[in-house]
Structure formats: C-alpha cells, structure tokens
Design an enzyme around this catalytic site. Structure first.
Site, PDB file in Angstrom:
ATOM      1  N   SER A 162       0.825  -1.203   0.000  1.00 53.76           N
ATOM      2  CA  SER A 162       0.000   0.000   0.000  1.00 53.76           C
ATOM      3  C   SER A 162       0.858   1.252   0.000  1.00 53.76           C
ATOM      4  O   SER A 162       1.995   1.262   0.453  1.00 53.76           O
ATOM      5  CB  SER A 162      -0.908   0.010   1.234  1.00 53.76           C
ATOM      6  OG  SER A 162      -0.159   0.407   2.370  1.00 53.76           O
ATOM      7  N   GLU A 181       6.679  -0.464  -5.017  1.00 53.13           N
ATOM      8  CA  GLU A 181       5.572  -0.423  -5.952  1.00 53.13           C
ATOM      9  C   GLU A 181       4.348  -0.188  -5.099  1.00 53.13           C
ATOM     10  O   GLU A 181       4.043  -0.989  -4.220  1.00 53.13           O
ATOM     11  CB  GLU A 181       5.476  -1.748  -6.709  1.00 53.13           C
ATOM     12  CG  GLU A 181       4.411  -1.697  -7.774  1.00 53.13           C
ATOM     13  CD  GLU A 181       3.994  -3.077  -8.202  1.00 53.13           C
ATOM     14  OE1 GLU A 181       4.865  -3.942  -8.370  1.00 53.13           O
ATOM     15  OE2 GLU A 181       2.774  -3.278  -8.324  1.00 53.13           O
ATOM     16  N   CYS A 205      -2.072  -5.305  -9.428  1.00 50.21           N
ATOM     17  CA  CYS A 205      -1.488  -3.953  -9.443  1.00 50.21           C
ATOM     18  C   CYS A 205      -1.849  -3.238 -10.735  1.00 50.21           C
ATOM     19  O   CYS A 205      -1.826  -2.013 -10.796  1.00 50.21           O
ATOM     20  CB  CYS A 205       0.030  -4.000  -9.362  1.00 50.21           C
ATOM     21  SG  CYS A 205       0.703  -5.493  -8.669  1.00 50.21           S
TER      22      CYS A 205
END
Lengths: 527, 527
Positions: free
Chosen positions: B240, B261, B298
């Site tokens: 997150s 990421e 993602c």
C-alpha cells in the site's frame, strides 16, 4: 571601494531578463579579498516558477528534436567555450583563485568541452537508451527523457561541474531534458558567461533556447521548494553534505529522483612493501595529489594509512617537509578557509596530532597552511566517526596501524567513499595483505585504485564517480562517465503491443542509425 | 473454535528457530471468515537483529559463491516448489481465497518457478552485470551485489511476489545478495511452506543457508528501523501507498535504496473508432480484466475513458450487466473489503455515480459486489485528485469525455501509473486523436499498451513493471523483467589501474564464460 550598480540578469525562457529580486550579492576574489563589482540577484520564487514553466514547455519541444540537433547544440557549445577561453578563464580565476594555467585553461576547460563532445557522440549513437526488443511478445523498452532537470553545481570546478556547462548539464541535455542551472554563488559571473555561450549555441543550432536556463541564487526555502516541484523531472547536486541532505529529503518526499555527490575522504593505503620499494616517489605522488587544486577535489586523499614503524616515520617526515616547502595557494573562499580551519580543529579535538600546518597562511588571499595531521589506528577506532570527517582543502591525515587486524577494523568502520586506493609491492610481498583488506575496502568505495592517486577522474565509460552513501545518494549511478551518467536523467518506458508505426524510431524492427547498439531477444546487435 | 497452540518458527541464520515473540497472530480464511489454527509470531527487534547479523555473514560468504551455485540454488528451489505444488496451493488458497485452478496452480506457481529459472539463466550468463572495459585507460566497471536485501511482499500474489519466492527475491538472490523476507501477514503459512523449500534447496545445493531468511511480522516501528539499518543493502516493497511512504522515508533518510511499488489506477482509453468496431468484444475484455483476481492486480484497470455518446452508454450497459451477472469471488481479506468499500464511498462522495454494485456481496467470505462507477470528464477535472484514488478490488470507474481537449486536460492531471492503455480503430480513424493524447499519457506511465488489457505482466527483458511516482519510487527501474530487475539490487563498482589478477574474473581481459556480453571499448562483445 565603488560598487557598480549593474545587476546581472537571469536566463529564463530563452531570454536574458531582469530577475525578480529578493536581495543581491557580490562575489569576492579569494586571492585578494576584494569584492567584485557586478551585483547578482537572489531570485524570488517567481523566477523559479517562470523557469519551471519554460522548462516544461522545453521538455515538450525536446520530444520533437532529433538526436542530431541535440548533438549539434552540445558541439556548438563546446566550440564556443573554446572561442571564449580567454574571457572565461579570466572570470573563473577572478572568482575562484584557481590558476589560469595549467588548471583552468589547459585542464578544466578542455575537460569540459571534451565532456560536451563525448555527450554529443553518445546522443548521436543512441546506445545509451538501451533499447530492448522482445520480438516474440512485441514488448519493447528504452530509456526516455525524465523531464526538467535542476542542476546545482559545486564551488570547486567552475567549468567542469558547473550547472550550466558541466557533467550533469551535459548528461541531462544529452538525455533529452531541459536544464535549470543554479549557479554556485562563489562564481556567478563565470556561470553567466557560460550561459551566454550556451544561449548563443542554442540559437545558432535551432535548439530550444528555453532548455538552458540559469538563476544565480535562491533562498534555502525556495531551493527545497524547487527540487520538490511537480514539474521537475530530477535533480543533480554536487556540494556539501549538509545542503545535500536537506535537498535530498525534500526531493525524495516528493518522489523526485535526486543524485547527490556529497563527501568523501578517499582513503589511500600504503602497504609495507610499496613503501619499502619507492618511499620517496610515493611521498611525492601523495603530496602532489593532496595539494592539487589546494586539496579542493572531491577525490582528494584525506586519509592515508601506513604501517607503524621507521619507514612510515621517514615517509611522513618527507611529506611534512614537502607540505612546509610547497607554496600555498588561495582556497576558493574565505568562508571555505574558516570551515577548513574548523575541520582541522575538530580533528585535533578528536585526538589527531598536528604534524605541520593548522593555521591560515601568510600571503594574500584565502590561504591556509598545507596541513598534515596524524593519529594511530587505535585512536581512530576509538572515535571512528569523528576521525573520518571530510576537511575540504589542503589537509590530510595519516593513520599508522600496527597490524592488518587493526586496518581491518578501521575498514569495517569506514563510511561510504567515492574512491579507495591500495599501493602494494611490485614483487608480490603485499599480496596476502591485499587479499585480506580488499574485500573490506571494496564495498565501501565506488572506485578502487591500485598504485595511483585518486585525484584523476577520467571521463571513461567504465568510470564510477559515485559510491555508497554518504558519498552519494545512490550506489548504482555515476556522475562522471559517458554514456553511463545519462541514465540518471532518464525513465524506463515500455511499449507492450504498440503498433510499429507508433513506436519511437529506435524501437522499431529496423532502424536507420548504423551506430546504435540494441538488445534484441537477448543479443546485442549494432545498427 | 479450538486454536492450536503450536507457534510457527522463524527462519533465521539457516535454522528454523523460536522467534523472540512480541505477540502472536493468526491468519484468516477470507472465504469462510474462519481463523486458521496455526499461530505466528510478531517478532521483536531481537529477531531482526539476529537476521541482520546472519545476513551480513551471508553477504560475505556469497562473494565466494560461483554464479553456477547461485543458479543451481534457484533451479533447485523452482523444482522443489513444483514438487510441493499440492501443499502450497492448498495453503495459499486457504489464506487468500484465490482459486486453486487455474489461478494458483496453473498460473501463479508456474510464473513463480519461471521467474526463478529465468533468474538462474541470467546468473549463469552474467550479462546483467554490464561489465564495461576501457582497455586503453585500464578502467573497468560492473554491477556487484549491494548487500542484504529486505523484501516486503504484498497480499495479492502469495507466490509470484512473495518476499521469499517472488520477483524481488529472485532478483536479489540472482544479484548475489542474501534476502530477509518479511511475510505478508495475510498468508504467513504459505510463506512458511515456501521458506521450507528454500532452505532445503539451499542445503542440497551447498548455497549459504543463512542467505534465505523469513520473519512473519514486526511492529511498524521495527519495520522503519529495519529498512534504515546500517547492515541493510537495499529494500524491495510491494504494497500500500501508506505503508510504502513510511518505509520510503525511513530508508532514504538512512541513504538506503528502496524500490517500492505502491499504487496505480491503470487508465484504459477507448477511442471512438475502437468501440464502434468491436464494442461487444472490448466490453468482455474489459470485464475480464477488471474482475481477474477479483480486481486485486497492481495493473487492474481502475479508470476507463470513453467518448460521451450512445456507444459509450451501450458499452457501459454491457459492462454493468456483466458485472451483475459474473459471480463474485472472495477478496483477500475482510479488512480489504472494508477498505474497498471505503474507497467506493470516497469516490461517490467525490461525485462519482454508482452504476452497479457498491456493497458487500452475498455468499460466504469477503465478497464485494462487482462495482462500476461513472463520472464525466468535467467532474473529473473538478476533483482530479479525489477521483483518481486507487480502489483495490473488483471496482472500476468510467469517465465519459466530450472531446479530445477534455481528455487532454484529464491526462495532464493524471498521476504516475504502472500502465496506460489506448484502444483505437484498426482502420486508422483514431490515429489523429492517438497522436494528440499519446504524448500526454506516455510520460505518466511505465508501460504503454495498444489494444490489449494491462493485467498481463509478462516476465520479459523489455517489460517495465514500474513507472513514475507514486506508482513506484523511481521511474528508472522495473520490478518485473529479467535481467533488468536485478540491477536494483546492485552497486556500480569501478576498478582503476587495478592489476589484472586482482580483478573480478568478469573484468579480466579474457573470460571463460562464452555466454557473457560485455561492453569493451564501446562495443558489445560476447564471451
């Protein structure tokens, strides 16, 4: 003394224009202490904002500019710098006290034009973009420009690392980005003269003029705001650790890549066999390296390690004699001399012994005595952090160690550095020691040297002028070396299933440039 | 319900051992709400410290390990994962509710073993080290291991991105580093089973066993301390934005490279010609992509752009019908469902209109209704930040724009994303629009796609699973793609004037590996 009222203009949006002035400042001639006549503006945020707006436009314009045009600009700029040599070196000499010859005229300016030309060659070749084609899956990637780059140049190289002409400038422009240069306030007029040539070179080659901009000074607050601005692509900074760490925090908080070169003490280790063989020559080599540019090189040896004993004493004696005999030269500023003296005092307070020097030197200008300190491995290990403080100038500290174990412990406590050097016997008598200490030194430094001083930094594709924190902010990048330095100012872009006529030319199946290396299905292919 | 008292052990220093326990936790089966029997430790700092000490030793040991041995470990691990498929997919299914087939067994586990094997191939080939030789000046450089890597895996890929088996693990190990994996607390048992195989693979191939370590959970405070520890080389994180930004700040403050990421809404733009040609197929393709893995990818399309008009209405109607008809599947956790609902509510509060869904769904487990929202370009532009919030799960939002100018403005307000997709007419009717919007979308995304959904992320050397902040923390790196992902966990090391027999084998004049690509005096040469 009469001060001229003329206030220098800033270069924003392709034009020399009046700055929005927060205050003004004058540079000083460090060789004389004289305040130089021209006034320079400290810009408000409004100038930064205008420069960012222009840089954003320039970034878009640059997408339509061919590699050939970028290269032509860099070459025209190099040529113009050569044509303006007399004026440039006079200005730089006046502001920095660095000798005109050989330093400014015969070494630094040629290095600067060489960097610009190497960058032009890299632009034309395009291999730096590391085009990678996966033909079967039709996925392709390459490095593309990152957007406006802010470059903060340091005080010690008015040409070769200047924000408007140096390595970061060349790399950022070569990667296809506009640059906003923040001049170093110790040499604003040199920066102004360089920028004049940059603008003319852009005009005469049809390169977007707003891609090269110059401001002289901004408040610390605006500096932090500038590096964290949404319109910024990346930041290059060479300078002090203190300023660097503040900018680092601000830029990273905003998710902006920032590449900093901050500090390094560049340990030089003389193994016993090397000294036994060539004590005299090595002492001379060390002195030359320590005093080059009055020690104001990022790679100047600040820490010298010797094996305790009569040879070390004799060697240090030779160095001390040379330090006393060699003429001093003015430092870059009186403020720098004050900091240098504070650094020497801090080392002495941390138990280092003063062998020679340690005071401002006689003669005009910001001179400081060539200064040699010494301590023991045991002392170093008792205060490893305090005793590896970078002291920027003609100062070095020798550490005598009793055995290899002591040196191993020292290296374990060593912080990140740009360089690390080991001198060893030519006949192999130091090989065992080398093999024990190299694995400890290697991970602490960006560049490992054998049998030569670290002060030369060749512009080679294999150069690493970088290293672990706090020498720099990222151990995977170099600020010197072309094409490697360019990727700092680039982003990785992948194309997945994109129709061939929509791909950037370098990613299409066939390309017209016979010089470009690309990685196609795992093999490097030229042209 | 009875809870077993057995407390899982942590893998530290090559041995399964009792954790130093701050507290314990249990995973939950999100498909049933049932608390799973095995207790897992939240480790104190003492476990982190022991793991760091072991990792430091492992980093030294690894310098003496041949590429062949590293590759053998990766391959043995891949083979062991295949042999343990039944047990692994059962555990992952229990902890994540992801379907055993095809997802876990036929897609994710094969992808994981494929990554490990591609990494092994890259290790053997050694081209990833980008050895660069400047023979004339005798300066040479390459990428060397960075040291212990901490990997934080995400919740959504229990195998392929797991800290102890996924892409970051494979890349860090392949680059010659030890890994300390922090399991995601939603699937600790899966992580434990993977680590068992990793340890066995290390043992049977003679790979340093302390190079693969696993802890399950630590306090936030210890997480921040861990990523900023002097013994750490680098950090990989997928998860997150909130947790990521905290870790980013801590690691960067300490000068540690951290690759994160964090978030992405993956805009998919349907140009009018594309919809006119294939409305039905594209609606199906979009629905498949949005609902794959319950939207917990993602690269799941969170933002869909359409041209205002009857075709868009008909298209959205098809999507809404499919969203209602398609079965829901359990999300990864009840907490995730709560967050997802909060995200939907926030979008509605920011003026998005709910077309379908918007509530927890019937049926067992952490299900949520497949949810479609919509808004207009005008609305989007009035609250661009609030309306590009990532909502992790089976939710997407359509934006209808009136014209290309509105889309251009939207793209100017778009934040950094992993992917951006444009569907356009096959007959060229959208080409003009494409050429106007592509330059605005391109710099905002790491991967640009044409005519296909972004949810597939091939492990290709040309893949970029990365992108501008806040999608990731650095736009120059990818976390998927071999060998490119390896350099994140490497440092640039230069050798200047170093005697040839002291150079790493890959930097000597001649090398024994016929597969290695090196850059010698500007040309790429193999072997």
């Amino acid at each position: 003394m009469e001060i001229a009222q003329e206030l220098a203009q800033v270069l924003i949006d392709g034009k020399w224009q009046n700055a929005d002035v927060e205050s003004t400042f004058h540079a000083e001639n460090p060789a004389t202490g004289e305040t130089l006549p021209r006034a320079f503006p400290v810009s408000t945020w409004s100038d930064c904002d205008r420069a960012l707006a222009a840089a954003s436009k320039a970034a878009v314009e640059l997408r339509g500019v061919t590699p050939d045009k970028i290269a032509s600009f860099l070459e025209a700029y190099a040529f113009r710098l050569e044509s303006a040599t007399t004026e440039l070196v006079a200005a730089a000499h006046e502001e920095t006290a660095l000798p005109i010859s050989p330093r400014l005229k015969d070494v630094e300016l040629p290095r600067t034009t060489n960097q610009l030309r190497q960058a032009a060659t890299a632009v034309r070749e395009e291999s730096w973009k590391r085009a990678t084609l996966d033909l079967e899956r039709n996925i392709r990637s390459y490095f593309a420009p990152i957007g406006p780059v802010i470059v903060f140049g340091p005080n010690n190289f008015p040409f070769a690392f200047n924000g408007i002409s140096g390595g970061d400038f060349a790399a950022a422009i070569a990667a296809g980005n506009p640059v906003i240069a923040k001049a170093h306030p110790l040499h604003p007029n040199t920066s102004r003269l360089l920028a004049e040539q940059a603008l003319k070179a852009a005009e005469e080659t049809g390169f977007p003029t707003r891609a090269v901009q110059l401001i002289y000074a901004i408040s610390n607050e605006n500096g932090l705001r500038l590096v964290s601005e949404p319109r910024v692509g990346a930041v290059g900074f060479t300078g002090s650790k203190n300023a660097g760490l503040h900018l680092k925090r601000a830029a990273e908080e905003a998710g902006k890549p920032i590449y900093l070169e901050m500090s390094s003490i560049n340990p030089v280790i003389f193994l016993p066999g090397a000294l036994a063989e060539e004590e005299e020559r090595l002492a001379r080599e060390l002195v030359d390296s320590c005093l080059a540019g009055a020690g104001q090189f990022c790679t100047s040896p600040n820490l010298v390690v010797l094996w305790d004993g009569p040879v070390a004493e004799s060697f240090l004696n030779s160095v001390a004699i040379a330090f006393r005999e060699r003429p001093t030269q003015s430092l870059l500023s009186f403020a720098g001399r004050k900091q240098l003296h504070a650094g020497v005092t801090a080392l002495v307070d941390a138990s280092a012994e003063l062998v020679t020097g340690g005071k401002p030197a006689d003669g005009a200008g910001a001179r400081y005595q060539n200064t040699l300190l010494r301590t023991t491995g045991k002392q170093f290990l008792s205060r490893p952090h305090d005793l590896q403080r970078e002291v920027f100038g003609n100062v070095t500290m020798a550490v005598t160690v009793r055995n290899v174990e002591e040196l191993q412990s020292m290296l374990e406590h060593l912080e990140g550095n740009l360089t690390g050097t080991i001198y060893s016997s030519k006949t192999g008598t130091d090989n065992e020691t080398y093999s024990v200490i190299e694995p400890l030194l290697r991970p602490k430094v960006g560049r490992l040297l054998n049998d030569k001083m670290p002060t030369g930094v060749a512009v080679s594709p294999a150069m690493n002028h970088g290293g672990p924190f706090p020498a720099t902010s990222h151990p995977g990048f170099t600020s010197v070396g072309i094409p490697s330095a360019l990727t700092r100012f680039a982003v990785l872009q992948s194309y997945d299933g994109v129709r061939e006529d929509r791909l950037p030319p370098i990613l299409r199946n066939t390309i017209s440039n016979p010089a470009t290396w690309r990685s196609i299905d795992g093999a490097w292919v030229k042209g």
